[in-house]
Design a protein around this motif. Structure first.
Motif, PDB file in Angstrom:
ATOM      1  N   ALA A  72       2.717 -15.563   2.952  1.00 21.37           N
ATOM      2  CA  ALA A  72       2.115 -16.898   2.923  1.00 21.37           C
ATOM      3  C   ALA A  72       1.574 -17.167   1.527  1.00 21.37           C
ATOM      4  O   ALA A  72       0.860 -16.331   0.960  1.00 21.37           O
ATOM      5  CB  ALA A  72       0.995 -17.017   3.954  1.00 21.37           C
ATOM      6  N   ASP A  73       1.938 -18.300   0.996  1.00 15.78           N
ATOM      7  CA  ASP A  73       1.404 -18.753  -0.286  1.00 15.78           C
ATOM      8  C   ASP A  73       1.531 -17.715  -1.395  1.00 15.78           C
ATOM      9  O   ASP A  73       0.598 -17.472  -2.154  1.00 15.78           O
ATOM     10  CB  ASP A  73      -0.054 -19.193  -0.118  1.00 15.78           C
ATOM     11  N   GLY A  74       2.688 -17.052  -1.444  1.00 16.60           N
ATOM     12  CA  GLY A  74       2.954 -16.098  -2.512  1.00 16.60           C
ATOM     13  C   GLY A  74       2.407 -14.703  -2.316  1.00 16.60           C
ATOM     14  O   GLY A  74       2.508 -13.874  -3.213  1.00 16.60           O
ATOM     15  N   ALA A  75       1.827 -14.411  -1.156  1.00 17.80           N
ATOM     16  CA  ALA A  75       1.251 -13.087  -0.903  1.00 17.80           C
ATOM     17  C   ALA A  75       1.819 -12.476   0.373  1.00 17.80           C
ATOM     18  O   ALA A  75       2.048 -13.177   1.356  1.00 17.80           O
ATOM     19  CB  ALA A  75      -0.267 -13.184  -0.776  1.00 17.80           C
ATOM     20  N   SER A 135      -1.245  -5.106   0.853  1.00 18.69           N
ATOM     21  CA  SER A 135      -1.070  -6.489   0.433  1.00 18.69           C
ATOM     22  C   SER A 135      -0.479  -6.503  -0.969  1.00 18.69           C
ATOM     23  O   SER A 135      -0.759  -5.619  -1.781  1.00 18.69           O
ATOM     24  CB  SER A 135      -2.388  -7.256   0.482  1.00 18.69           C
ATOM     25  N   MET A 136       0.350  -7.494  -1.207  1.00 18.08           N
ATOM     26  CA  MET A 136       0.953  -7.710  -2.515  1.00 18.08           C
ATOM     27  C   MET A 136       0.797  -9.184  -2.836  1.00 18.08           C
ATOM     28  O   MET A 136       1.241 -10.031  -2.067  1.00 18.08           O
ATOM     29  CB  MET A 136       2.440  -7.349  -2.518  1.00 18.08           C
ATOM     30  N   ALA A 137       0.163  -9.472  -3.942  1.00 11.88           N
ATOM     31  CA  ALA A 137      -0.012 -10.864  -4.376  1.00 11.88           C
ATOM     32  C   ALA A 137       0.046 -10.908  -5.886  1.00 11.88           C
ATOM     33  O   ALA A 137      -0.533 -10.054  -6.559  1.00 11.88           O
ATOM     34  CB  ALA A 137      -1.344 -11.421  -3.878  1.00 11.88           C
ATOM     35  N   GLY A 195       0.827  -0.261  -9.978  1.00 11.93           N
ATOM     36  CA  GLY A 195       1.325  -0.664  -8.664  1.00 11.93           C
ATOM     37  C   GLY A 195       0.225  -1.043  -7.692  1.00 11.93           C
ATOM     38  O   GLY A 195      -0.957  -1.043  -8.024  1.00 11.93           O
ATOM     39  N   TYR A 196       0.644  -1.368  -6.492  1.00 11.15           N
ATOM     40  CA  TYR A 196      -0.263  -1.784  -5.418  1.00 11.15           C
ATOM     41  C   TYR A 196      -0.800  -0.556  -4.690  1.00 11.15           C
ATOM     42  O   TYR A 196      -0.107   0.447  -4.544  1.00 11.15           O
ATOM     43  CB  TYR A 196       0.471  -2.679  -4.412  1.00 11.15           C
TER      44      TYR A 196
END
Length: 146
Positions: free
Chosen positions: A100-103, A129-131, A138-139
């Motif tokens: 949603a919305d780029g994330a 989560s990745m945004a 990295g995440y």
């Protein structure tokens, strides 16, 4: 092994293609077409570093409800091969989440009965989560074992 193990992950390969395009409408970003409403599949490769180190190969299904607004439901399976807390082997992770919305937000569970060698009895889960642009290294991925 302790109850929690933290590593970092970075997507290093992404190949997404349309399975079903409901309306024949969508948009192309970075050479990939995304239907406004439809289903796509993606093969994604992740590199892990830290106390979780190795490679994951995931296959995802995305159900886009409105790609222009940036909404999709995600399911997928990833085979991880490497080490977790010094134990070497492989295991399979089930991903359920949303875009949603780029994330991307996802819950990742270790599937019992699919591990090998030192990870044969691994259990647990992580929320990821990745945004935006990936952070340095990295995440974060923190696996909490049952």
């Amino acid at each position: 092994m302790s109850n929690q193990t933290t590593g970092r992950f970075m997507p290093t390969g992404w190949d997404e293609s349309v399975i079903e395009d409901i309306d024949g409408e969508g948009e192309t970003k970075n050479g990939t077409y995304y239907p406004s409403r439809g289903v796509t599949t993606a093969k994604v490769i992740f590199d892990y570093t830290g106390d979780i180190a190795g490679t994951g190969v995931a296959t995802y299904l995305f159900a886009y409800r409105d790609s222009k607004a940036g909404h999709a439901d995600i399911i997928g399976y990833e085979r991880f091969t490497g080490t977790i807390d010094g134990q070497e082997g492989s295991s399979v992770f089930r991903h359920t989440g949303s875009y949603a919305d780029g994330a991307v937000s996802a819950h990742v569970e270790v599937l019992p009965g699919l591990g090998t060698d030192g990870l044969a009895d691994l259990t647990g889960a992580a929320d990821v989560s990745m945004a935006g642009a990936p952070p340095e290294g990295g995440y974060e991925f923190t696996l909490t074992r049952d």
